[in-house]
Design an enzyme around this catalytic site. Structure first.
Site, PDB file in Angstrom:
ATOM      1  N   HIS A  35       0.839  -1.207   0.000  1.00  0.00           N
ATOM      2  CA  HIS A  35       0.000   0.000   0.000  1.00  0.00           C
ATOM      3  C   HIS A  35       0.876   1.259   0.000  1.00  0.00           C
ATOM      4  O   HIS A  35       0.583   2.236  -0.679  1.00  0.00           O
ATOM      5  CB  HIS A  35      -0.880   0.046   1.258  1.00  0.00           C
ATOM      6  CG  HIS A  35      -1.940  -1.008   1.330  1.00  0.00           C
ATOM      7  ND1 HIS A  35      -1.949  -1.995   2.290  1.00  0.00           N
ATOM      8  CD2 HIS A  35      -3.044  -1.227   0.569  1.00  0.00           C
ATOM      9  CE1 HIS A  35      -3.014  -2.763   2.126  1.00  0.00           C
ATOM     10  NE2 HIS A  35      -3.697  -2.330   1.098  1.00  0.00           N
ATOM     11  N   GLN A  59     -18.532  -6.082  -1.119  1.00  0.00           N
ATOM     12  CA  GLN A  59     -17.700  -6.892  -2.013  1.00  0.00           C
ATOM     13  C   GLN A  59     -17.316  -8.241  -1.423  1.00  0.00           C
ATOM     14  O   GLN A  59     -16.541  -8.977  -2.022  1.00  0.00           O
ATOM     15  CB  GLN A  59     -16.454  -6.104  -2.435  1.00  0.00           C
ATOM     16  CG  GLN A  59     -15.447  -5.868  -1.327  1.00  0.00           C
ATOM     17  CD  GLN A  59     -14.362  -4.897  -1.754  1.00  0.00           C
ATOM     18  OE1 GLN A  59     -14.614  -3.719  -1.981  1.00  0.00           O
ATOM     19  NE2 GLN A  59     -13.133  -5.370  -1.871  1.00  0.00           N
ATOM     20  N   GLN A 154      -9.418  -6.320 -10.967  1.00  0.00           N
ATOM     21  CA  GLN A 154     -10.028  -5.123 -10.366  1.00  0.00           C
ATOM     22  C   GLN A 154      -9.554  -3.860 -11.093  1.00  0.00           C
ATOM     23  O   GLN A 154     -10.352  -2.992 -11.443  1.00  0.00           O
ATOM     24  CB  GLN A 154      -9.650  -5.059  -8.892  1.00  0.00           C
ATOM     25  CG  GLN A 154      -9.897  -3.725  -8.222  1.00  0.00           C
ATOM     26  CD  GLN A 154      -9.601  -3.764  -6.737  1.00  0.00           C
ATOM     27  OE1 GLN A 154     -10.345  -4.370  -5.986  1.00  0.00           O
ATOM     28  NE2 GLN A 154      -8.521  -3.144  -6.306  1.00  0.00           N
TER      29      GLN A 154
HETATM   30  P1  AMP Z   1      -6.736  -3.549  -0.469  1.00  0.00           P
HETATM   31  O1  AMP Z   1      -6.542  -2.820   0.808  1.00  0.00           O
HETATM   32  O2  AMP Z   1      -6.283  -4.966  -0.428  1.00  0.00           O
HETATM   33  O3  AMP Z   1      -8.134  -3.373  -1.022  1.00  0.00           O
HETATM   34  O4  AMP Z   1      -5.775  -2.846  -1.524  1.00  0.00           O
HETATM   35  C1  AMP Z   1      -5.821  -1.473  -1.746  1.00  0.00           C
HETATM   36  C2  AMP Z   1      -4.987  -1.169  -2.965  1.00  0.00           C
HETATM   37  O5  AMP Z   1      -3.664  -1.594  -2.743  1.00  0.00           O
HETATM   38  C3  AMP Z   1      -5.474  -1.909  -4.214  1.00  0.00           C
HETATM   39  O6  AMP Z   1      -5.374  -1.034  -5.334  1.00  0.00           O
HETATM   40  C4  AMP Z   1      -4.527  -3.056  -4.330  1.00  0.00           C
HETATM   41  O7  AMP Z   1      -4.353  -3.520  -5.654  1.00  0.00           O
HETATM   42  C5  AMP Z   1      -3.246  -2.422  -3.807  1.00  0.00           C
HETATM   43  N1  AMP Z   1      -2.307  -3.442  -3.326  1.00  0.00           N
HETATM   44  C6  AMP Z   1      -2.544  -4.434  -2.436  1.00  0.00           C
HETATM   45  N2  AMP Z   1      -1.456  -5.205  -2.282  1.00  0.00           N
HETATM   46  C7  AMP Z   1      -0.509  -4.695  -3.101  1.00  0.00           C
HETATM   47  C8  AMP Z   1       0.847  -5.049  -3.417  1.00  0.00           C
HETATM   48  N3  AMP Z   1       1.453  -6.095  -2.855  1.00  0.00           N
HETATM   49  N4  AMP Z   1       1.505  -4.286  -4.307  1.00  0.00           N
HETATM   50  C9  AMP Z   1       0.907  -3.217  -4.894  1.00  0.00           C
HETATM   51  N5  AMP Z   1      -0.361  -2.833  -4.642  1.00  0.00           N
HETATM   52  C10 AMP Z   1      -1.068  -3.558  -3.764  1.00  0.00           C
END
Ligand code: AMP
Length: 310
Positions: A35, A59, A154
């Site tokens: 993040h 979701q 996504q």
């Molecule tokens: P989430 O909190 O899992 O919904 O993720 C929030 C954002 O962070 C989304 O756009 C995810 O694709 C991105 N994200 C989650 N894990 C990673 C990672 N390892 N590398 C890059 N972006 C990430």
């Protein structure tokens, strides 16, 4: 850093920064280094950066991990503060869904993007994602929004939504951040506590990188062989080499798509992306790799935990 919890506070914040560009990073919290790379990108691209933290009930399917999803808000706020983020939007479910989740106008992404991969395994998931993201866009009015390539389907759906609904927002894709082992960072990795589970977590990236190196070194996937057949062999060999069986890890999908259309393909080329989802106990892990990578991902080297001789 401002902590905003209501729609009204967000609107006021946007008004106070009306002459400036605003970047939004939508998250579900439990922020990790993946993040934080998104936050860095946002800071480079906009004057003002807002992170939203919301575990979106819409979701999650009925038997998924909505209840147990980690919510370490204090830690998250500290991380955002130390990154120099200007505002965090952390609404309640009641704030976003005052009439509940059932009588709600929802965003329906096109079927060809949702009828496969995670959309097939998690019915309704992407309607929930697109709906909440569109609401967050309407509430926070960003110029830019950053999304991770780790959630490739996504990302594609959000990019398509922005085009189809004519939203004046630039979507910035961010490379997948990985641990030294190659494991894609995820809030769900914390569910994996035992040694066996942690070993199993190496499987997705190991499988993807073997398929990728096969295409690079032998060029045989590209030329004639069915991706499906090879993928199945690589999966099985990876499990054998790591001495794992399907009691520990099960495959949900291992598929290749054309990144331009997201149509499934069986012969790989430079437009292909390979995507995997597996389950370790109740924990679902997803990952993907581009057959030809661009930018910073190209140079990154990760330990490949096992050798595989397909
Ligand atoms: P989430 O909190 O899992 O919904 O993720 C929030 C954002 O962070 C989304 O756009 C995810 O694709 C991105 N994200 C989650 N894990 C990673 C990672 N390892 N590398 C890059 N972006 C990430």
């Amino acid at each position: 850093m401002k902590l905003l919890t209501t729609i009204e506070e967000c609107r006021q914040f946007r008004e106070e920064h009306s002459g400036k560009t605003l970047a939004l990073i939508p998250t579900m919290g439990a922020l990790h280094d993946g993040h934080l790379t998104l936050l860095e990108q946002a800071k480079e691209k906009a004057d003002v950066v807002m992170v939203s933290i919301f575990v979106n009930p819409l979701q999650f399917g009925p038997n998924e991990d909505f209840e147990r999803y980690p919510r370490p808000l204090e830690d998250d706020l500290e991380k955002c503060q130390s990154m120099g983020i200007n505002a965090v939007f952390n609404p309640s479910s009641e704030q976003l869904y005052p009439n509940g989740q059932h009588s709600l106008t929802q965003i329906m992404p096109p079927a060809h993007l949702t009828d496969k991969l995670c959309g097939k395994s998690r019915p309704g998931h992407f309607v929930g994602v697109a709906t909440v993201v569109q609401k967050l866009f309407a509430i926070t009015q960003p110029d830019i929004a950053v999304f991770g390539k780790k959630d490739a389907q996504q990302l594609k759906i959000i990019e398509q939504m922005v085009i189809d609904l004519n939203l004046p927002i630039t979507i910035v894709p961010a490379p997948t951040a990985r641990a030294a082992s190659g494991l894609a960072l995820s809030s769900r990795n914390d569910y994996l506590r035992t040694e066996l589970e942690q070993k199993a977590a190496l499987v997705p990236f190991t499988v993807l990188s073997h398929i990728k190196s096969l295409t690079e070194q032998q060029n045989n996937l590209k030329q004639s062989k069915s991706f499906k057949k090879i993928a199945q062999q690589v999966w099985q060999q990876t499990l054998d080499t790591l001495k794992l069986d399907e009691k520990t890890i099960t495959l949900d999908y291992l598929e290749a798509v054309d990144t331009r259309t997201f149509n499934t393909v069986d012969i790989l080329d430079e437009y292909s992306k390979v995507l995997i989802a597996c389950k370790i106990g109740k924990t679902r892990l997803i990952d993907n790799i581009d057959i030809i990578e661009t930018g910073s991902e190209k140079t990154k080297q990760h330990t490949q935990p096992v050798a595989c001789a397909v």
